[in-house]
Design a protein around this motif. Structure first.
Motif, PDB file in Angstrom:
ATOM      1  N   UNK A   1      10.866   7.008  16.723  1.00 29.80           N
ATOM      2  CA  UNK A   1      10.703   6.956  15.394  1.00 29.80           C
ATOM      3  C   UNK A   1       9.789   6.570  14.775  1.00 29.80           C
ATOM      4  N   UNK A   2       9.234   5.266  15.255  1.00 26.98           N
ATOM      5  CA  UNK A   2       7.810   4.881  14.881  1.00 26.98           C
ATOM      6  C   UNK A   2       6.774   5.565  15.127  1.00 26.98           C
ATOM      7  N   UNK A   3       6.578   6.291  16.401  1.00 23.79           N
ATOM      8  CA  UNK A   3       5.465   7.255  16.682  1.00 23.79           C
ATOM      9  C   UNK A   3       5.627   8.476  15.790  1.00 23.79           C
ATOM     10  N   UNK A   4       6.783   8.909  15.677  1.00 19.89           N
ATOM     11  CA  UNK A   4       6.932  10.156  14.644  1.00 19.89           C
ATOM     12  C   UNK A   4       6.463   9.790  13.237  1.00 19.89           C
ATOM     13  N   UNK A   5       6.691   8.483  12.647  1.00 22.77           N
ATOM     14  CA  UNK A   5       6.196   8.136  11.307  1.00 22.77           C
ATOM     15  C   UNK A   5       4.649   7.875  11.374  1.00 22.77           C
ATOM     16  N   UNK A   6       4.095   7.228  12.216  1.00 28.22           N
ATOM     17  CA  UNK A   6       2.894   6.688  12.306  1.00 28.22           C
ATOM     18  C   UNK A   6       1.728   7.539  12.895  1.00 28.22           C
TER      19      UNK A   6
ATOM     20  N   UNK B   1       0.635  -2.022  17.114  1.00 26.52           N
ATOM     21  CA  UNK B   1       0.541  -2.610  15.679  1.00 26.52           C
ATOM     22  C   UNK B   1       0.304  -3.812  15.617  1.00 26.52           C
ATOM     23  N   UNK B   2      -0.803  -4.391  14.699  1.00 31.82           N
ATOM     24  CA  UNK B   2      -1.224  -5.935  14.680  1.00 31.82           C
ATOM     25  C   UNK B   2      -0.957  -6.351  13.491  1.00 31.82           C
ATOM     26  N   UNK B   3      -0.625  -5.581  12.366  1.00 33.28           N
ATOM     27  CA  UNK B   3      -0.527  -6.212  10.898  1.00 33.28           C
ATOM     28  C   UNK B   3       1.125  -6.141  10.548  1.00 33.28           C
ATOM     29  N   UNK B   4       1.808  -6.960  11.411  1.00 34.06           N
ATOM     30  CA  UNK B   4       3.292  -7.091  11.030  1.00 34.06           C
ATOM     31  C   UNK B   4       3.465  -7.894   9.844  1.00 34.06           C
TER      32      UNK B   4
ATOM     33  N   UNK C   1      -1.759   1.200  10.226  1.00 35.28           N
ATOM     34  CA  UNK C   1      -0.861   0.982   9.039  1.00 35.28           C
ATOM     35  C   UNK C   1      -0.103  -0.454   9.235  1.00 35.28           C
ATOM     36  N   UNK C   2       0.064  -0.936   7.583  1.00 41.72           N
ATOM     37  CA  UNK C   2       0.725  -2.144   7.471  1.00 41.72           C
ATOM     38  C   UNK C   2       2.281  -1.862   8.110  1.00 41.72           C
ATOM     39  N   UNK C   3       2.689  -2.739   8.866  1.00 43.16           N
ATOM     40  CA  UNK C   3       4.181  -2.560   9.627  1.00 43.16           C
ATOM     41  C   UNK C   3       5.038  -3.623   8.856  1.00 43.16           C
ATOM     42  N   UNK C   4       5.835  -3.200   8.161  1.00 40.09           N
ATOM     43  CA  UNK C   4       6.882  -4.334   7.267  1.00 40.09           C
ATOM     44  C   UNK C   4       8.050  -4.142   7.984  1.00 40.09           C
ATOM     45  N   UNK C   5       8.655  -5.403   8.327  1.00 41.27           N
ATOM     46  CA  UNK C   5      10.131  -5.661   8.930  1.00 41.27           C
ATOM     47  C   UNK C   5      11.015  -6.202   7.588  1.00 41.27           C
ATOM     48  N   UNK C   6      12.121  -5.370   7.286  1.00 40.05           N
ATOM     49  CA  UNK C   6      13.121  -6.092   6.206  1.00 40.05           C
ATOM     50  C   UNK C   6      14.527  -6.099   7.108  1.00 40.05           C
TER      51      UNK C   6
ATOM     52  N   UNK D   1       0.760  -1.184   0.077  1.00 44.36           N
ATOM     53  CA  UNK D   1       0.056   0.213  -0.050  1.00 44.36           C
ATOM     54  C   UNK D   1       1.042   1.244   0.081  1.00 44.36           C
ATOM     55  N   UNK D   2       0.338   2.470  -0.403  1.00 47.00           N
ATOM     56  CA  UNK D   2       1.168   3.474  -0.520  1.00 47.00           C
ATOM     57  C   UNK D   2       1.577   4.095   1.056  1.00 47.00           C
ATOM     58  N   UNK D   3       0.607   3.856   2.128  1.00 48.04           N
ATOM     59  CA  UNK D   3       1.072   4.209   3.317  1.00 48.04           C
ATOM     60  C   UNK D   3       1.429   2.813   4.089  1.00 48.04           C
TER      61      UNK D   3
END
Length: 142
Positions: free
Chosen positions: A91-96, A129-132, A102-107, A59-61
């Motif tokens: 940093x996560x709070x600043x972005x989200x 966040x639930x959608x990891x 939001x989908x949370x993607x871990x790479x 997704x875009x966001x």
């Protein structure tokens, strides 16, 4: 002519007495049975799964956290100063913001320490966040 008759000694039967040998063998057997420790060593073999599924459209966001080989974090393209959980949380709070949907993607790199990935998952879970999801790559076909 007289014949001299020598008396022959009666032949004794030659025999080996096996009783002491058997006693020694049994004593050694008992010694080794008592002194041996029986350990049941189990070797865990792990075969990591490969992802054969089709890539989903991102997704875009979304909120993407990249983890480098040395355990450093990058949140949506912005590198963090250190790899402390509090820094990552801020940093996560600043972005989200307030959006926890939001989908949370871990790479993570394949050689990233496991603790770094667990730390990201823990911080994301505590923030709600639930959608990891964890990115993977297609296995190389041979």
């Amino acid at each position: 002519m007289s014949r001299l008759k020598f008396r022959r000694k009666p032949k004794e039967e030659v025999s080996v007495n096996l009783t002491p040998l058997i006693d020694v063998v049994f004593l050694l057997l008992i010694f080794f049975m008592v002194s041996t420790t029986f350990t049941n060593e189990s070797h865990l073999q792990i075969s990591l799964p490969e992802a054969d599924g089709e890539a989903s459209e991102t997704q875009a966001e979304s909120l993407e956290v990249l983890i480098s080989v040395d355990g450093g974090y990058t949140v949506n393209g912005q590198s963090l100063l250190n790899s402390q959980p509090d820094t990552l949380r801020r940093a996560i709070i600043d972005q989200a913001g307030d959006n926890r949907k939001l989908p949370f993607i871990i790479s993570a790199d394949a050689k990233t320490p496991h603790q770094s990935v667990v730390t990201v998952m823990d911080v994301a879970g505590k923030l709600g966040f639930a959608a990891l999801s964890i990115t993977t790559q297609q296995p190389a076909e041979q």
